[in-house]
Write a protein that holds these residues in place. Structure first.
Motif, PDB file in Angstrom:
ATOM      1  N   VAL A 109       0.829  -1.203   0.000  1.00  0.00           N
ATOM      2  CA  VAL A 109       0.000   0.000   0.000  1.00  0.00           C
ATOM      3  C   VAL A 109       0.865   1.255   0.000  1.00  0.00           C
ATOM      4  O   VAL A 109       0.486   2.286  -0.563  1.00  0.00           O
ATOM      5  CB  VAL A 109      -0.979  -0.019   1.199  1.00  0.00           C
ATOM      6  CG1 VAL A 109      -0.228   0.130   2.529  1.00  0.00           C
ATOM      7  CG2 VAL A 109      -2.032   1.071   1.040  1.00  0.00           C
ATOM      8  N   GLU A 110       2.071   1.181   0.601  1.00  0.00           N
ATOM      9  CA  GLU A 110       2.972   2.338   0.583  1.00  0.00           C
ATOM     10  C   GLU A 110       3.349   2.706  -0.845  1.00  0.00           C
ATOM     11  O   GLU A 110       3.420   3.889  -1.203  1.00  0.00           O
ATOM     12  CB  GLU A 110       4.241   2.049   1.401  1.00  0.00           C
ATOM     13  CG  GLU A 110       4.019   1.854   2.883  1.00  0.00           C
ATOM     14  CD  GLU A 110       3.642   0.434   3.259  1.00  0.00           C
ATOM     15  OE1 GLU A 110       3.527   0.142   4.462  1.00  0.00           O
ATOM     16  OE2 GLU A 110       3.448  -0.396   2.338  1.00  0.00           O
ATOM     17  N   ALA A 111       3.595   1.684  -1.664  1.00  0.00           N
ATOM     18  CA  ALA A 111       3.940   1.941  -3.069  1.00  0.00           C
ATOM     19  C   ALA A 111       2.748   2.552  -3.809  1.00  0.00           C
ATOM     20  O   ALA A 111       2.917   3.440  -4.654  1.00  0.00           O
ATOM     21  CB  ALA A 111       4.378   0.638  -3.738  1.00  0.00           C
ATOM     22  N   MET A 112       1.537   2.096  -3.498  1.00  0.00           N
ATOM     23  CA  MET A 112       0.357   2.653  -4.142  1.00  0.00           C
ATOM     24  C   MET A 112       0.165   4.119  -3.753  1.00  0.00           C
ATOM     25  O   MET A 112      -0.191   4.954  -4.595  1.00  0.00           O
ATOM     26  CB  MET A 112      -0.886   1.840  -3.779  1.00  0.00           C
ATOM     27  CG  MET A 112      -2.163   2.332  -4.434  1.00  0.00           C
ATOM     28  SD  MET A 112      -2.084   2.318  -6.247  1.00  0.00           S
ATOM     29  CE  MET A 112      -2.230   0.548  -6.552  1.00  0.00           C
ATOM     30  N   ARG A 113       0.419   4.433  -2.496  1.00  0.00           N
ATOM     31  CA  ARG A 113       0.289   5.830  -2.069  1.00  0.00           C
ATOM     32  C   ARG A 113       1.298   6.718  -2.781  1.00  0.00           C
ATOM     33  O   ARG A 113       0.995   7.854  -3.147  1.00  0.00           O
ATOM     34  CB  ARG A 113       0.455   5.909  -0.555  1.00  0.00           C
ATOM     35  CG  ARG A 113      -0.749   5.352   0.203  1.00  0.00           C
ATOM     36  CD  ARG A 113      -0.487   5.214   1.676  1.00  0.00           C
ATOM     37  NE  ARG A 113      -1.657   4.658   2.374  1.00  0.00           N
ATOM     38  CZ  ARG A 113      -1.585   3.997   3.516  1.00  0.00           C
ATOM     39  NH1 ARG A 113      -0.410   3.789   4.101  1.00  0.00           N
ATOM     40  NH2 ARG A 113      -2.688   3.523   4.080  1.00  0.00           N
ATOM     41  N   GLU A 114       2.507   6.194  -2.988  1.00  0.00           N
ATOM     42  CA  GLU A 114       3.503   6.951  -3.747  1.00  0.00           C
ATOM     43  C   GLU A 114       3.033   7.152  -5.190  1.00  0.00           C
ATOM     44  O   GLU A 114       3.254   8.204  -5.793  1.00  0.00           O
ATOM     45  CB  GLU A 114       4.844   6.228  -3.721  1.00  0.00           C
ATOM     46  CG  GLU A 114       5.530   6.252  -2.359  1.00  0.00           C
ATOM     47  CD  GLU A 114       6.837   5.471  -2.360  1.00  0.00           C
ATOM     48  OE1 GLU A 114       7.304   5.083  -3.461  1.00  0.00           O
ATOM     49  OE2 GLU A 114       7.384   5.251  -1.269  1.00  0.00           O
ATOM     50  N   ALA A 115       2.376   6.130  -5.758  1.00  0.00           N
ATOM     51  CA  ALA A 115       1.866   6.241  -7.127  1.00  0.00           C
ATOM     52  C   ALA A 115       0.770   7.294  -7.226  1.00  0.00           C
ATOM     53  O   ALA A 115       0.676   8.009  -8.227  1.00  0.00           O
ATOM     54  CB  ALA A 115       1.340   4.884  -7.599  1.00  0.00           C
ATOM     55  N   MET A 139      -2.716  -6.915  -5.648  1.00  0.00           N
ATOM     56  CA  MET A 139      -3.089  -5.840  -4.728  1.00  0.00           C
ATOM     57  C   MET A 139      -3.994  -6.407  -3.633  1.00  0.00           C
ATOM     58  O   MET A 139      -4.938  -7.140  -3.931  1.00  0.00           O
ATOM     59  CB  MET A 139      -3.856  -4.737  -5.481  1.00  0.00           C
ATOM     60  CG  MET A 139      -3.047  -3.985  -6.510  1.00  0.00           C
ATOM     61  SD  MET A 139      -3.986  -2.616  -7.251  1.00  0.00           S
ATOM     62  CE  MET A 139      -5.197  -3.503  -8.239  1.00  0.00           C
ATOM     63  N   ASN A 140      -3.690  -6.062  -2.370  1.00  0.00           N
ATOM     64  CA  ASN A 140      -4.633  -6.440  -1.322  1.00  0.00           C
ATOM     65  C   ASN A 140      -5.773  -5.435  -1.298  1.00  0.00           C
ATOM     66  O   ASN A 140      -5.795  -4.482  -2.096  1.00  0.00           O
ATOM     67  CB  ASN A 140      -3.930  -6.546   0.044  1.00  0.00           C
ATOM     68  CG  ASN A 140      -3.280  -5.246   0.470  1.00  0.00           C
ATOM     69  OD1 ASN A 140      -3.775  -4.151   0.170  1.00  0.00           O
ATOM     70  ND2 ASN A 140      -2.160  -5.341   1.169  1.00  0.00           N
ATOM     71  N   SER A 141      -6.733  -5.614  -0.417  1.00  0.00           N
ATOM     72  CA  SER A 141      -7.940  -4.777  -0.454  1.00  0.00           C
ATOM     73  C   SER A 141      -7.627  -3.309  -0.180  1.00  0.00           C
ATOM     74  O   SER A 141      -8.221  -2.419  -0.801  1.00  0.00           O
ATOM     75  CB  SER A 141      -8.961  -5.295   0.566  1.00  0.00           C
ATOM     76  OG  SER A 141      -8.408  -5.289   1.876  1.00  0.00           O
ATOM     77  N   ILE A 142      -6.677  -3.037   0.714  1.00  0.00           N
ATOM     78  CA  ILE A 142      -6.338  -1.643   1.031  1.00  0.00           C
ATOM     79  C   ILE A 142      -5.677  -0.982  -0.177  1.00  0.00           C
ATOM     80  O   ILE A 142      -6.016   0.140  -0.568  1.00  0.00           O
ATOM     81  CB  ILE A 142      -5.407  -1.577   2.262  1.00  0.00           C
ATOM     82  CG1 ILE A 142      -6.101  -2.169   3.480  1.00  0.00           C
ATOM     83  CG2 ILE A 142      -4.977  -0.138   2.536  1.00  0.00           C
ATOM     84  CD1 ILE A 142      -5.216  -2.296   4.706  1.00  0.00           C
TER      85      ILE A 142
END
Length: 334
Positions: A109-115, A139-142
């Motif tokens: 999820v940290e990588a997704m937030r950076e994206a 991807m997990n649910s979060i």
């Protein structure tokens, strides 16, 4: 840029004609989802694109080739990033190098937030930005919900390309916000020629492609891992003998995959259909449908823990013992 597999050139041309902000490239493993997604991203960012794809020699194409493009954000599990040559951020790399944790098998999820932050920034090269997600089902649910919010309200000139080998595992709301595209199956002759071009012996290409169910990338991976067409053809009867040595050089996940293919083919033969992964002459008589259904369910359960078995050796012995028992159950009468 590397050349696309021949069966992916027509899909690339078709995708480049479409307009939108999010695409979902889907299909079984081994067809080239990641390869096509990267070619699509490279063309969008290319300084001299054509209707056939990226030019392959401009500054943008070079930046993608060396994994440094400022307008391309690649979201993958860390194990996939490392396998495909994409750099991790400094902190993640340091944590893994210092053995504080293992590389993730999910998209963090940290990588997704950076994206999400990347999507909101201005394009560095002036041709927009691209976020590539592969395999999207990791991807997990979060993480998936973080992406969903961005897909619902895209900011600026950013496009998303999701590549998946199990699209049914994605949230329906994510699938509905993407332009779906199912990859084509290559013709057998195409797949065999491609394998030969990548160093597989011509005599082995056909058998390896059959063992992979017609998926060239999976066949090439099997060849590079030392897969032998002869050993594959002998596997069904080795399982009937309870020969653990036939699977001794395989990890539990690989062994389960091989046994699932054997179970699939025996089910097909039992229903009067042609086998897909093995030659008919290599198969023992098909057991009863009930026995095969029980075996199939057991293998599916085993696959859930294949990545972290308590004892790999004992797991293989149990798998082979179950295979032998199933194959020696009363065969189906014609």
């Amino acid at each position: 840029m590397s050349m696309l597999s021949p069966w992916l050139n027509p899909p690339l041309v078709e995708l480049l004609r479409q307009r939108g902000h999010a695409w979902l490239l889907q299909g079984p493993s081994g067809l080239g989802q990641y390869e096509l997604a990267l070619a699509l991203a490279a063309t969008w960012l290319c300084e001299q694109p054509t209707g056939q794809g990226a030019c392959g020699h401009c500054g943008s194409c070079h930046a993608i080739e060396v994994r440094t493009h400022a307008d391309l954000c690649v979201l993958m599990p860390e194990v996939a990033m490392m396998e495909l040559g994409w750099p991790l951020d400094e902190k993640s790399q340091a944590d893994i190098d210092d053995k504080k944790r293992k590389p993730s098998k999910e998209i963090r999820v940290e990588a997704m937030r950076e994206a999400v932050g990347f999507a909101q920034r201005t394009s560095a090269r002036g041709r927009g930005k691209v976020v590539l997600v592969y395999p999207a089902e990791r991807m997990n649910s979060i993480t998936a919900n973080a992406l969903l919010k961005t897909l619902e309200e895209p900011v600026g000139d950013v496009r998303f390309v999701l590549a998946s080998e199990a699209a049914w595992q994605l949230l329906p709301t994510i699938r509905s916000r993407c332009i779906g595209f199912t990859l084509p199956w290559p013709a057998a002759e195409q797949g065999q020629a491609w394998l030969v071009e990548h160093g597989v012996a011509a005599n082995d290409a056909s058998a390896l492609l059959r063992a992979a169910g017609g998926r060239p990338s999976d066949a090439l991976r099997q060849a590079r891992a030392g897969g032998s067409p002869k050993a594959w053809s002998l596997l069904p009867k080795a399982m009937a003998r309870g020969d653990v040595a036939a699977l001794a050089d395989q990890a539990p996940a690989q062994a389960i995959d091989a046994l699932q293919k054997l179970c699939h083919d025996l089910m097909a033969v039992g229903q009067g259909a042609a086998p897909r992964f093995f030659e008919p002459a290599d198969l023992p008589p098909a057991p009863t449908g009930i026995a095969l259904a029980r075996w199939s369910k057991s293998l599916a359960n085993a696959a859930r823990t294949a990545e972290h078995p308590f004892n790999a050796g004992l797991m293989l012995e149990a798998l082979v013992s179950e295979a032998r028992t199933t194959l020696h159950s009363s065969p189906r009468r014609p």
